[in-house]
Design an enzyme around this catalytic site. Structure first.
Site, PDB file in Angstrom:
ATOM      1  N   CYS A  28      83.438  14.716   4.328  1.00 16.42           N
ATOM      2  CA  CYS A  28      85.133  14.212   4.204  1.00 16.42           C
ATOM      3  C   CYS A  28      85.291  13.810   4.989  1.00 16.42           C
ATOM      4  O   CYS A  28      85.674  14.324   6.410  1.00 16.42           O
ATOM      5  CB  CYS A  28      85.299  15.324   3.001  1.00 16.42           C
ATOM      6  SG  CYS A  28      87.497  15.152   2.989  1.00 16.42           S
ATOM      7  N   HIS A  38      83.640  12.964  -5.645  1.00 15.73           N
ATOM      8  CA  HIS A  38      83.541  13.196  -4.721  1.00 15.73           C
ATOM      9  C   HIS A  38      85.639  12.870  -4.963  1.00 15.73           C
ATOM     10  O   HIS A  38      86.200  14.032  -4.627  1.00 15.73           O
ATOM     11  CB  HIS A  38      83.346  13.099  -3.477  1.00 15.73           C
ATOM     12  CG  HIS A  38      83.800  13.541  -2.121  1.00 15.73           C
ATOM     13  ND1 HIS A  38      83.241  14.892  -1.085  1.00 15.73           N
ATOM     14  CD2 HIS A  38      85.191  12.581  -1.341  1.00 15.73           C
ATOM     15  CE1 HIS A  38      83.886  14.655   0.076  1.00 15.73           C
ATOM     16  NE2 HIS A  38      85.165  13.853   0.085  1.00 15.73           N
ATOM     17  N   GLU A  39      85.543  11.784  -5.109  1.00 12.00           N
ATOM     18  CA  GLU A  39      86.746  10.931  -4.957  1.00 12.00           C
ATOM     19  C   GLU A  39      87.923  11.602  -5.451  1.00 12.00           C
ATOM     20  O   GLU A  39      88.981  11.426  -5.531  1.00 12.00           O
ATOM     21  CB  GLU A  39      86.711   9.575  -4.263  1.00 12.00           C
ATOM     22  CG  GLU A  39      85.789   8.972  -3.364  1.00 12.00           C
ATOM     23  CD  GLU A  39      86.485   9.915  -1.614  1.00 12.00           C
ATOM     24  OE1 GLU A  39      87.508  10.195  -2.033  1.00 12.00           O
ATOM     25  OE2 GLU A  39      85.599   9.807  -0.948  1.00 12.00           O
ATOM     26  N   HIS A  68      89.535  14.339  -5.071  1.00 12.25           N
ATOM     27  CA  HIS A  68      90.745  14.679  -4.334  1.00 12.25           C
ATOM     28  C   HIS A  68      92.216  14.441  -4.921  1.00 12.25           C
ATOM     29  O   HIS A  68      92.967  14.989  -4.997  1.00 12.25           O
ATOM     30  CB  HIS A  68      90.252  13.665  -2.924  1.00 12.25           C
ATOM     31  CG  HIS A  68      89.411  13.274  -1.993  1.00 12.25           C
ATOM     32  ND1 HIS A  68      90.306  14.540  -1.480  1.00 12.25           N
ATOM     33  CD2 HIS A  68      88.621  13.421  -1.593  1.00 12.25           C
ATOM     34  CE1 HIS A  68      89.300  14.827  -0.373  1.00 12.25           C
ATOM     35  NE2 HIS A  68      88.183  13.468   0.016  1.00 12.25           N
TER      36      HIS A  68
END
Length: 179
Positions: free
Chosen positions: A104, A146-147, A150
């Site tokens: 990351c 993953h995004e 966030h």
């Protein structure tokens, strides 16, 4: 985007938000204004992602608590996926769960084996308010998940368990960027 200019060329590189920042650990706010400020944010996200040699970047990684992320990421067949999504919803994850190395830009230089589904579908909008559906497989599915994490206030380290998590947290504590 394909017929327009290259994303990020008009953007400015913003400082990256690191792991200890509270903005990374709180859910982001829905975007309600699809005007020029959003277009500027998307351009800046692309510019920052490219400058940091990433494959995806969420708005809170530059300190903006808005539900927006960009990506320029290959899948496992090396097909390039390029775009952005505003107010995304992760509507489907399925297939095989694969543990693979994940890093990351907000935890620079670190990575850990993280479990992700090898298929993901995200629905949302473009910066002009047009609906968009993004299907990802393999590495690109990992990127989408993953995004999205966030924007929900999570980082990949939250998904790592056991000794892998303990080792990663020791590395975070010793990282030069923490000082």
């Amino acid at each position: 985007m394909r017929n327009g200019s290259i994303p990020g060329t008009r953007g400015r590189v913003r400082p990256l938000t690191l792991h200890s920042s509270p903005v990374l650990h709180a859910p982001c706010e829905e975007v309600t204004d699809f005007g020029p400020e959003l277009a500027t944010l998307v351009e800046d996200l692309f510019a920052t992602m490219y400058a940091a040699h990433g494959v995806g970047l969420a708005a809170n990684q530059v300190g903006v608590s808005s539900r927006v992320f960009v990506y320029d990421c290959p899948d496992d067949e090396d097909v390039r996926h390029l775009g952005h999504v505003v107010n995304p919803r992760l509507v489907e994850t399925d297939g095989v769960v694969v543990r693979g190395p994940e890093g990351c830009l907000s935890l620079p230089g670190l990575e850990a084996g993280t479990e992700r589904y090898d298929h993901a579908v995200v629905e949302g909008f473009t910066m002009t308010g047009e609906p968009v559906t993004i299907h990802g497989t393999g590495f690109f599915a990992r990127c989408l998940q993953h995004e999205y994490d966030h924007l929900e206030g999570g980082v990949y380290a939250d998904r790592v368990t056991g000794w892998r998590h303990r080792r990663l947290m020791r590395q975070v504590a010793r990282a030069s960027w923490r000082r």
